[in-house]
Design a protein around this motif. Structure first.
Motif, mmCIF file in Angstrom:
data_model
loop_
_atom_site.group_PDB
_atom_site.id
_atom_site.type_symbol
_atom_site.label_atom_id
_atom_site.label_comp_id
_atom_site.label_asym_id
_atom_site.label_seq_id
_atom_site.Cartn_x
_atom_site.Cartn_y
_atom_site.Cartn_z
ATOM 1 N N GLY A 1 71.442 38.149 36.618
ATOM 2 C CA GLY A 1 70.073 38.188 36.956
ATOM 3 C C GLY A 1 69.957 38.995 38.559
ATOM 4 O O GLY A 1 68.788 38.916 38.853
ATOM 5 N N LEU A 2 70.955 39.715 38.841
ATOM 6 C CA LEU A 2 70.774 40.418 40.191
ATOM 7 C C LEU A 2 71.233 41.741 39.784
ATOM 8 O O LEU A 2 71.002 42.085 38.676
ATOM 9 C CB LEU A 2 71.692 39.641 41.233
ATOM 10 C CG LEU A 2 70.936 38.658 41.952
ATOM 11 C CD1 LEU A 2 72.023 38.113 42.927
ATOM 12 C CD2 LEU A 2 69.673 39.245 42.870
ATOM 13 N N GLY A 3 71.848 42.519 40.646
ATOM 14 C CA GLY A 3 72.425 43.645 40.517
ATOM 15 C C GLY A 3 71.525 44.938 40.258
ATOM 16 O O GLY A 3 71.800 46.098 39.620
ATOM 17 N N GLU A 4 70.308 44.706 40.607
ATOM 18 C CA GLU A 4 69.118 45.819 40.474
ATOM 19 C C GLU A 4 69.382 46.979 41.703
ATOM 20 O O GLU A 4 69.284 48.070 41.419
ATOM 21 C CB GLU A 4 67.825 45.338 40.636
ATOM 22 C CG GLU A 4 67.394 44.583 39.572
ATOM 23 C CD GLU A 4 65.950 44.271 39.748
ATOM 24 O OE1 GLU A 4 65.013 44.841 40.391
ATOM 25 O OE2 GLU A 4 65.627 43.131 39.139
ATOM 26 N N SER A 5 69.892 46.535 42.674
ATOM 27 C CA SER A 5 70.391 47.461 43.711
ATOM 28 C C SER A 5 71.327 46.498 44.940
ATOM 29 O O SER A 5 71.612 45.424 44.596
ATOM 30 C CB SER A 5 69.136 47.789 44.672
ATOM 31 O OG SER A 5 68.513 46.802 45.251
ATOM 32 N N PRO A 6 71.969 47.322 45.740
ATOM 33 C CA PRO A 6 72.815 46.497 46.839
ATOM 34 C C PRO A 6 71.929 45.619 47.363
ATOM 35 O O PRO A 6 70.871 45.649 47.776
ATOM 36 C CB PRO A 6 73.298 47.756 47.716
ATOM 37 C CG PRO A 6 72.930 49.102 46.920
ATOM 38 C CD PRO A 6 71.994 48.772 46.005
ATOM 39 N N LEU A 7 72.794 44.636 48.221
ATOM 40 C CA LEU A 7 72.103 43.924 48.891
ATOM 41 C C LEU A 7 72.281 44.077 50.412
ATOM 42 O O LEU A 7 73.525 44.174 50.711
ATOM 43 C CB LEU A 7 72.560 42.490 48.682
ATOM 44 C CG LEU A 7 72.413 41.677 47.164
ATOM 45 C CD1 LEU A 7 72.845 40.391 47.091
ATOM 46 C CD2 LEU A 7 70.983 41.466 46.851
ATOM 47 N N ILE A 8 71.329 44.271 51.227
ATOM 48 C CA ILE A 8 71.311 44.543 52.588
ATOM 49 C C ILE A 8 71.958 43.457 53.569
ATOM 50 O O ILE A 8 71.298 42.317 53.076
ATOM 51 C CB ILE A 8 70.129 45.272 53.009
ATOM 52 C CG1 ILE A 8 69.405 46.144 51.848
ATOM 53 C CG2 ILE A 8 70.218 46.115 54.319
ATOM 54 C CD1 ILE A 8 70.552 47.303 51.371
ATOM 55 N N PRO A 9 72.772 43.815 54.469
ATOM 56 C CA PRO A 9 72.900 42.844 55.409
ATOM 57 C C PRO A 9 71.765 41.734 55.929
ATOM 58 O O PRO A 9 70.620 42.354 56.247
ATOM 59 C CB PRO A 9 73.635 43.222 56.413
ATOM 60 C CG PRO A 9 74.398 44.335 55.843
ATOM 61 C CD PRO A 9 73.315 44.822 54.824
ATOM 62 N N GLY A 10 71.746 40.399 56.029
ATOM 63 C CA GLY A 10 70.517 39.777 56.781
ATOM 64 C C GLY A 10 70.925 38.320 56.528
ATOM 65 O O GLY A 10 71.974 37.707 55.864
ATOM 66 N N LYS A 11 70.372 37.514 57.405
ATOM 67 C CA LYS A 11 70.532 36.297 57.647
ATOM 68 C C LYS A 11 70.020 35.415 56.371
ATOM 69 O O LYS A 11 69.073 35.580 55.909
ATOM 70 C CB LYS A 11 69.752 35.586 58.606
ATOM 71 C CG LYS A 11 70.082 34.222 59.029
ATOM 72 C CD LYS A 11 69.063 33.672 59.995
ATOM 73 C CE LYS A 11 69.750 33.766 61.511
ATOM 74 N NZ LYS A 11 68.632 32.773 62.481
ATOM 75 N N THR A 12 70.900 34.586 55.644
ATOM 76 C CA THR A 12 70.785 33.895 54.573
ATOM 77 C C THR A 12 70.465 32.515 54.613
ATOM 78 O O THR A 12 71.366 32.083 55.229
ATOM 79 C CB THR A 12 71.483 34.243 53.451
ATOM 80 O OG1 THR A 12 71.515 35.522 53.148
ATOM 81 C CG2 THR A 12 71.362 33.420 52.106
#
Lengths: 369, 433
Positions: free
Chosen positions: A224-235
């Motif tokens: 369900g993901l994989g469209e683009s890289p995930l950029i660092p950030g608070k989760t």
């Protein structure tokens, strides 16, 4: 606030006396890209009216921090006819003058680009785990922090996440925009006992010793993901409870996750899994001596025991990370392990609800003197 | 009564920053507090009904003089989810403690919304009181929770939930609440300060105990944590605390025992109470959060009590055993004497020097029970290294604890004295290999 000025001068007047304003064209649109930290790359499009012959276009700014040497001008119309003859920086700074030759008069579209400081964007993420712990809802927020000194009425923000956003941004404004949301993403919960970092015997500690718990997500299409890289950030991670309200589980910084890679987020500690590690044996064997009787070589015969108790009423996947220094050979192990590198091994233990498990491994370690 | 949180609903678009044209000033319909004990954090869910107009609506939320983390603000419609899009949250220039949501609505009607955020300043803690029977065989245990509000905001008729568990927090909510602008400025990364002093001061603040109502507390596990939901609602005015009974259990079978370990406790004997958080001990319905436990004992039939001691318990999962360290005891004496030391079995190297030997140490342990009750005593002996052998009286129960320690377990009748010896052989130098 308008901090940028674009003046157009009648052809062939004195370059450095900037009077005789011809046109003050408005920005058509701005593209703002956030490729470098704390700096934005701005491309703005404007229509200017050029006279036949040599025109001087003055670009000046006030109260904003522009990298002067990054400013470039591109002709979007009549590219082959218009010529940029010259660029000069007046002595008072914060401005520059382009000399443009136009074979005939008329409106032309230009693009001005530059690096602008004190504007950037951050990413924050929200994860909501469903109550049965089967899947997650994943939201991506973009936070635009504009302290550049400039308002952008019609800006197109091009964040790294790969989605184009059209929005305005005012100076000193912070704006949070939900840019992506997806439900039903699969995940895995992993408990990690890292021997080299954690207390071996929790009973020796006055504080609670918990086992760190991680949520692992695959940045893949089939997940369900994989469209683009995930950029660092608070989760920030939440979980829906039985009353359909939710509780906050904890937060972690998401690291850069390429498409196809896994992300691990540490959200809190489990106190319902108790791990106790003991060394049960350490003796010297295979001792070799030199002619004077000094020991030159020996092996240590070591046994480690890890007692695990799962007080939860659910299964649990526990990773045990062990560091074995120097040269070593495993003699015996109750459980399979993976050799991560020369000195690190990993056990992956699937714990049943309310169960106990003992991992014992026996190795010889070579010692040279 | 202070109300620090204001919610203003502004007519579609027009002038965002002029606080005029207020359509509704909705009051709180419901509020839920989820309070954590491992961090200074409370998740607040505030339910309000907003009257939406078709098109773009703006909702202004301000929270001056509170401890709200603006980066945690979220607005969610509870109905008509597909008709409403909350696209942006704007923190306007140079305005502190205020945010504006942009709500795009395809409908014109009243819709319930939930505003959620993190606040600092509300905390809770658990504590226990145990009363031991005269024969030291059973105990009544009462667990309490105490909720303390120092958030700057009054919460009336709030449903209160308490979370047991350790969460990972990157920044303290108290620090985030004071940050302006909410996400900082580009290029400026403020240091993450851990404001321990304040938190400690806050924790130490004397609580005003409200009358303890016998309310039921519903308990359930969520993820790795445990959630206590207090029945009904509670009013938590700023600067007030409240104590509630979490559980009460009579006749928990307990075992008193004594420990002796020189390296850990010195030459004094320590008294412990042992029980487990499971059904055999009439417990095991819920994990027991960490907290201070005070133990009292009935000294006569008139229910007069004496104070035995207290201990800070760790979190006890369901099924786990509990050992409470109640401090030094003079009722049991353990006397360890070294009665003989010998060296033997020497090894010599080529030069005629000693390269290895055995050291034989004999110890006599005397345990005296001055009590009128039978007792159990555990004696742990630690050795200087792992190259050893032990020779013990056959009738003494012992086990190898780890590579360089052993544990003796003794049962003594009332007023009994027991004595035993053991011989420890330590292998030194080349005798080790």
């Amino acid at each position: 606030m308008k901090k940028f000025f674009l003046f157009l001068f009648l052809p062939c007047i004195l370059i450095y006396s900037r009077t005789k304003l011809v046109a003050l064209p408005d920005r058509e649109i701005s593209y703002i890209r956030f490729d470098a930290p704390f700096t934005a790359f701005v491309e703005e499009e404007r229509i200017i009216t050029l006279q036949k012959g040599v025109n001087q276009v003055d670009f000046s700014w006030k109260g904003v921090n522009i990298d002067q040497d990054s400013i470039t001008l591109t002709f979007l119309t009549n590219k082959n006819k218009l010529k940029l003859l010259n660029l000069s920086y007046p002595p008072e700074g914060n401005s520059l003058i382009w000399e443009i030759f136009s074979p005939e008069g008329g409106e032309e579209k230009i693009r001005i680009s530059y690096l602008l400081s004190n504007i950037d964007c951050l990413y924050t993420y929200k994860i909501v785990v469903d109550k049965n712990e089967e899947s997650i809802n994943f939201s991506v927020f973009l936070i635009i922090r504009n302290f550049s000194g400039e308002d952008f009425e019609k800006g197109v923000i091009l964040p790294e996440f790969g989605r184009t956003i059209e929005t305005s941004t005012k100076n000193e404004e912070t704006k949070q925009i939900l840019i992506y949301q997806k439900d039903g993403i699969k995940f895995e919960k992993v408990f990690v006992f890292d021997s080299s970092k954690m207390i071996w015997d929790p009973e020796t500690s006055k504080e609670n010793v918990g086992i760190p718990v991680y949520i692992e997500i695959k940045n893949k299409k089939e997940n369900g993901l994989g469209e683009s890289p995930l950029i660092p950030g608070k989760t920030r991670i939440f979980q829906t409870d039985k009353t359909d309200s939710s509780i906050f589980l904890g937060e972690d910084n998401l690291k850069y996750v390429q498409v196809g890679e896994n992300a691990r987020l540490y959200f809190g500690d489990s106190r319902d899994i108790v791990v106790k590690k003991k060394k049960m044996k350490e003796t010297r064997i295979n001792v070799r001596r030199n002619n004077s009787g000094g020991i030159v070589l020996y092996d240590t015969d070591e046994i480690m025991r890890i007692e695990i108790e799962n007080f939860r009423d659910k299964n649990a996947k526990l990773e045990i990370l062990e560091y074995i220094p120097n040269e070593w050979d495993m003699e015996e192990s109750t459980h399979k392990y993976e050799k991560i590198d020369a000195n690190n091994i990993k056990f992956v233990i699937e714990l049943k609800p309310k169960s106990k498990e003992i991992v014992e491994f026996h190795y010889h370690r070579r010692n040279l003197k | 009564m202070k109300k620090k949180i204001l919610l203003i609903f502004i007519l579609s678009t027009f002038i965002i920053f002029a606080k005029v044209d207020i359509v509704t000033l909705p009051s709180r319909d419901k509020v839920q507090l989820t309070i954590y004990n491992s961090a200074d954090l409370t998740l607040v869910r505030d339910e309000r009904i907003l009257t939406l107009k078709r098109g773009e609506n703006s909702l202004q939320f301000s929270w001056a003089n509170t401890l709200i983390d603006p980066t945690s603000l979220e607005l969610l419609p509870k109905q008509e989810i597909t008709q409403i899009n909350i696209s942006q949250l704007i923190f306007p220039p140079r305005v502190n403690e205020l945010g504006i949501w942009k709500i795009d609505s395809k409908i014109s009607r009243k819709v319930p919304f939930e505003i959620s955020y993190f606040t600092s300043g509300i905390s809770w803690e658990a504590f226990y009181i145990g009363t031991v029977s005269n024969d030291e065989k059973s105990m009544e245990l009462k667990g309490y929770v105490k909720v303390i509000n120092r958030s700057g905001e009054d919460y009336e008729n709030a449903s209160v939930r308490l979370v047991v568990g350790k969460i990972n927090l990157l920044e303290q909510i108290r620090i985030l609440a004071q940050k302006f602008p909410p996400y900082g400025k580009p290029g400026y990364l403020p240091p993450i300060m851990v404001d321990k002093e304040k938190v400690e001061m806050f924790k130490a603040a004397r609580a005003v105990l409200a009358e303890a109502k016998e309310k039921e507390i519903i308990k359930e596990g969520v993820s790795e944590y445990f959630l206590y939901t207090i029945e009904g609602t509670e009013s938590l005015p700023d600067k007030w605390s409240k104590r509630l009974l979490s559980f009460s259990q009579k006749d928990i079978p307990i075992e008193f025992f004594y420990k002796y370990e020189e390296e850990k406790y010195g030459e004094k004997v320590r008294r412990f109470i042992k029980f487990a958080n499971d059904q055999n001990y009439k417990l095991g319905k819920e994990p027991l959060p960490d907290g201070l436990i005070k133990i009292f004992k009935y000294v006569n039939n008139e229910e007069n009590l004496s104070y035995i001691g207290s201990d800070k318990t760790r979190y006890i999962p369901i099924g786990e055993k509990i050992e409470l360290n109640l401090g030094e005891s003079k009722e049991i004496k353990v006397d360890v004497k070294s009665i003989d030391t010998k060296t033997k079995n020497y090894m010599f190297n080529k030069d005629g020097n000693i390269s290895g030997w055995e050291e034989e140490k004999t110890y006599k342990i005397k345990v005296i029970n001055y009590k009128n009750l039978p007792v159990k005593v555990e004696i742990k002996r630690n050795f200087p290294h792992q190259y050893w052998k032990i020779d013990i009286d056959k009738n003494i129960q012992w086990e190898k604890y780890d590579l360089n320690s052993v544990k003796f377990s003794l049962n003594l009748s009332p007023l009994e004295t027991k004595e035993f010896t053991y011989k420890l052989i330590l292998f030194e130098g080349d005798r080790r290999y």
